[in-house]
Design a protein around this motif. Structure first.
Motif, short mmCIF file in Angstrom:
data_model
loop_
_atom_site.label_atom_id
_atom_site.label_comp_id
_atom_site.label_asym_id
_atom_site.label_seq_id
_atom_site.Cartn_x
_atom_site.Cartn_y
_atom_site.Cartn_z
N TYR A 41 -4.98 4.71 4.64
CA TYR A 41 -4.16 3.26 4.09
C TYR A 41 -4.68 2.77 2.72
CZ TYR A 41 -3.63 -1.70 4.45
OH TYR A 41 -3.27 -3.06 4.38
N GLU A 44 -2.52 4.85 0.30
CA GLU A 44 -1.34 4.36 0.20
C GLU A 44 -1.36 2.84 -0.83
OE1 GLU A 44 1.79 5.45 1.23
OE2 GLU A 44 1.00 7.07 2.24
N ARG A 48 0.74 2.55 -4.41
CA ARG A 48 1.68 1.41 -4.51
C ARG A 48 1.25 0.57 -5.72
NH1 ARG A 48 4.99 1.42 0.64
NH2 ARG A 48 4.37 3.26 1.35
N LEU A 264 2.62 -2.26 4.37
CA LEU A 264 1.73 -1.24 4.72
C LEU A 264 1.59 -1.60 6.44
CD1 LEU A 264 -1.05 -0.61 1.84
CD2 LEU A 264 1.10 0.74 2.60
N VAL A 267 3.51 1.09 7.65
CA VAL A 267 2.79 2.65 7.13
C VAL A 267 1.57 2.89 7.90
CG1 VAL A 267 1.92 3.72 5.25
CG2 VAL A 267 4.13 2.52 5.15
#
Ligand code: 6CS
Length: 342
Positions: A41, A44, A48, A264, A267
């Motif tokens: 997590y 990611e 970003r 997220l 995601v």
């Protein structure tokens, strides 16, 4: 000619100079090791934010162990600003008592994506009660990450609260979890995450509670005989920030973080679903652990015992705890049936 070169250099250099003048590093402390749900997590999030900020911001990931030896060291570092962002879950109860709300059993929806949406909704995340619970302690809640169902392992079969009688089950350091497992009849004990494998191996603890991915990546399943799915609760990691850091961000930067954490939600759900599924397969392939899924009737006996613990939460934590629980229940209600994108 020389002047022109200098002019060009300045023209291009300005970007660099402006870039480096604005350059900042956000340190992101994790409660889990590389390869975990929190790590994926955070990876990611890092990608970003670094892209969105055009390189102005670098996010540095600090997995479990890189910031000290106990979770309180991590939470202290976020409170004093040495680390700007981090995860706080079951051990956070000592710092933010209201956060124990995430440990209540039989409260979250069964659908994990619905849980993720409720936790990240304005109704809950932006509620005054939840915000103040953290802000009063120099922190700010930024997101909630369900990391999968909390699955029991033990050296004996567990199908009823009677089977849990006096069981030395390891819980995270959180008085609500202790109250919950005492209500089930067990004798809960707290052991640091990093010491848990040897504690299970040496018999200091007879049972454990983790999402499947953690049972696998920490090897806990190797030293346990039964894995029991009761679907009593989900593991929730709260993404928290240092309050002064948050308030020092520009409006655009705050929006960028909020937009990222909203992206997220799905995601994070995909990451945890995949990790928990794949690693259950690994456990089944590699180990000889026996898997038990409780029936609805068996599960209902635990639910009955867990009910009064909601009052324990409110009695221990007070009005802000009640208001946080109310906001969560409202958010759960609003997001009911909303897992269409799954
Ligand atoms: O049980 C624990 O202590 C740890 N387990 C997980 C899956 N994440 C962090 C937490 O503190």
């Amino acid at each position: 000619m020389r002047l022109k070169t200098i002019g060009l250099a300045i023209a291009f250099g300005l970007v660099t100079v402006a870039g480096s003048a604005n350059a900042e590093t956000w340190r992101f402390g994790l409660e889990e090791i590389e390869g975990s749900v929190q790590y994926e997590y955070a990876k990611e999030f890092k990608e970003r934010i670094e892209e969105e900020s055009g390189g102005d911001i670098t996010v540095q990931l600090l997995p479990y162990g890189k910031w000290g030896s106990s979770y309180s060291a991590l939470y202290d570092a976020i409170q004093n600003g040495a680390i700007q962002i981090g995860f706080g879950s079951g051990f956070l109860g000592g710092t933010v008592p209201e956060s124990q709300l995430m440990s209540l059993n039989f409260v979250m929806p069964e659908d994990e994506l619905e849980t993720a949406k409720a936790l990240n909704s304005d109704t809950f995340l932006k509620s005054d009660a939840w915000q103040q619970s953290f802000r009063k302690r120099g922190l700010v809640p930024l997101a909630g990450l369900p990391e999968g169902y909390q699955v029991w392992t033990a050296n004996k079969e567990i199908r009823s609260p009677e089977d849990m009688k006096n069981l030395h089950i390891r819980v995270m350091d959180n008085s609500l979890l202790r109250a919950t497992y005492r209500a089930y009849g067990a004798a809960p004990i707290t052991i640091a995450y990093g010491e848990l494998y040897s504690a299970l191996q040496q018999g200091q603890a007879d049972a454990n509670i983790q999402p499947v991915f953690a049972h696998e990546e920490m090897g806990f399943y190797e030293v346990q005989d039964y894995m029991i799915f009761a679907n009593q609760s989900q593991f929730v990691g709260n993404v928290i920030g240092n309050l002064d850091w948050w308030e020092g961000l520009s409006e655009d930067q705050q929006k960028m973080v909020e937009q990222t954490t909203q992206e997220l939600v799905q995601v994070g759900h995909d990451i945890q679903s995949q990790f928990n599924k794949e690693r259950l397969d690994t456990i089944k392939d590699k180990g000889d652990i026996q898997i038990i899924e409780l029936s609805d009737d068996e599960r209902a006996k635990f639910e009955e015992k867990a009910k009064p613990v909601r009052d324990t939460y409110v009695n221990e934590v007070g009005e802000r705890g009640q208001a946080s629980l109310d906001a969560l229940l409202e958010a759960i209600d609003e997001n009911k049936g909303d897992s269409a994108s799954q």
